[in-house]
Scaffold this motif. Sequence first.
Motif, short mmCIF file in Angstrom:
data_model
loop_
_atom_site.label_atom_id
_atom_site.label_comp_id
_atom_site.label_asym_id
_atom_site.label_seq_id
_atom_site.Cartn_x
_atom_site.Cartn_y
_atom_site.Cartn_z
N ALA A 340 0.88 -1.20 0.06
CA ALA A 340 -0.08 -0.19 -0.06
C ALA A 340 0.82 1.18 0.31
O ALA A 340 0.61 2.07 -0.74
N LEU A 341 2.05 1.25 0.78
CA LEU A 341 2.99 2.21 0.82
C LEU A 341 3.37 2.57 -0.65
O LEU A 341 3.41 3.78 -1.04
N ILE A 342 3.76 1.68 -1.37
CA ILE A 342 4.41 1.93 -2.64
C ILE A 342 3.24 2.44 -3.62
O ILE A 342 3.61 3.44 -4.14
N ARG A 343 2.11 1.91 -3.30
CA ARG A 343 1.13 2.52 -4.33
C ARG A 343 0.66 3.91 -3.95
O ARG A 343 0.61 5.02 -4.78
N HIS A 344 0.81 4.33 -2.77
CA HIS A 344 0.59 5.76 -2.35
C HIS A 344 1.67 6.54 -2.66
O HIS A 344 1.66 7.70 -3.07
N ARG A 345 2.85 6.26 -2.79
CA ARG A 345 3.95 6.85 -3.37
C ARG A 345 3.80 7.32 -4.77
O ARG A 345 4.18 8.11 -5.15
N MET A 346 3.23 6.15 -5.43
CA MET A 346 3.38 6.32 -6.95
C MET A 346 2.09 7.35 -7.25
O MET A 346 2.30 8.18 -7.91
N ILE A 347 1.11 7.37 -6.52
CA ILE A 347 -0.01 8.41 -6.48
C ILE A 347 0.66 9.73 -6.32
O ILE A 347 0.30 10.80 -7.00
#
Length: 366
Positions: A340-347
């Motif tokens: 989830a943290l990776i996806r938040h960083r991508m966003i």
Amino acid sequence: MYTAKKIKIGIIGANPERGWASTAHIPALKALPDYELSALSSRTKEDGEKLKATFGVPHVYDTVSGLIQSPEVDLVLITVRVPRHYELVSQAAKAGKHVFSEWPLARNLKEAAELAALVKKNNVKGFIGLQSRSVPAVRFIKDYIAQGNIGEVLSTSMIGSGIIYGEFTEKANDYTVNPENGAGMINVTFGNAVDALAFVLGEFTELSATTATRRKTTTIVESGEAVPLKIADQVAVTGILVGGVVASVHFRGGHLPGTNFLWEINGTKGDIQITADGGSLAVFELTVKASKGENSAMEILEIPTVYNLVPDRELGRIPTNVGQNYQLIQQEKAPTFDDALIRHRMIEAIEESARTGTRQSYRLSS
């Protein structure tokens, strides 16, 4: 938490009449032999009695803290609106309970990073409802490509609909049109779909993005009231994935009369095409086609039954897809707060690129 005994689940956010918990999670849990739906929380005694009668659950608590502290709960499932995730995940982790939070994990990257650190500090597991990557067809596609069936992947293109975030919005979703709540199209529908893309093909090493709000208002279905649409209803991203794959993704708000979901993956020996009637891969049925060899016809690929980890073959599509995550927890392969943290960083990288007009990257490790 991977034990021989059943894992007892307590749900925060169940509604006897509607909602993702009652539509997806509860039917899935009732069909899985390694889990027990043991507790729900309610706001009032009357609601509690209704929940107990509707779902046949043995324990209903009239406070969130009562459920979290209960010895009848091993894992707390959080299915409330995104702005409450930070508070509830924090409470559960500090109480020493494992947590399964629906996606998005938090309103923003800062909150998500704090929650990912908190579960580690308290030595508990944090799982995230990034269901798209867990759908049987998506896991099959990943293996199909890894087995060399389409050769080296050259490029990929995805176009999708946001389902909501369009001309009309139901009252239950009115909070999604405010970016402060972290539940806009870029977070929810786009984020979940692109997570599947990254799971199958790899993360972006660099990206460029354009976002826009083309509709200035959306109409609340129940009241006819026009309210400001403050989130992006157009998100377009291009970039390079790990390994050099060229990628483009475009999501548009609403449910459209034209193309609602199309994902193509192009390789040196063939192509894959995934289509659906909406941009949420866990909600809509996926049709998968593939070609083998240059200029060969696209043919439907049947998804082998081994990719469906839910034993009840009569269970509906949505709970079946959501149920995959619970089975993957048992295999220690479920998406976690780190994912989830990776996806938040991508966003955040996408939003920064759109704001500044510059190419961006994001960190993949903790």
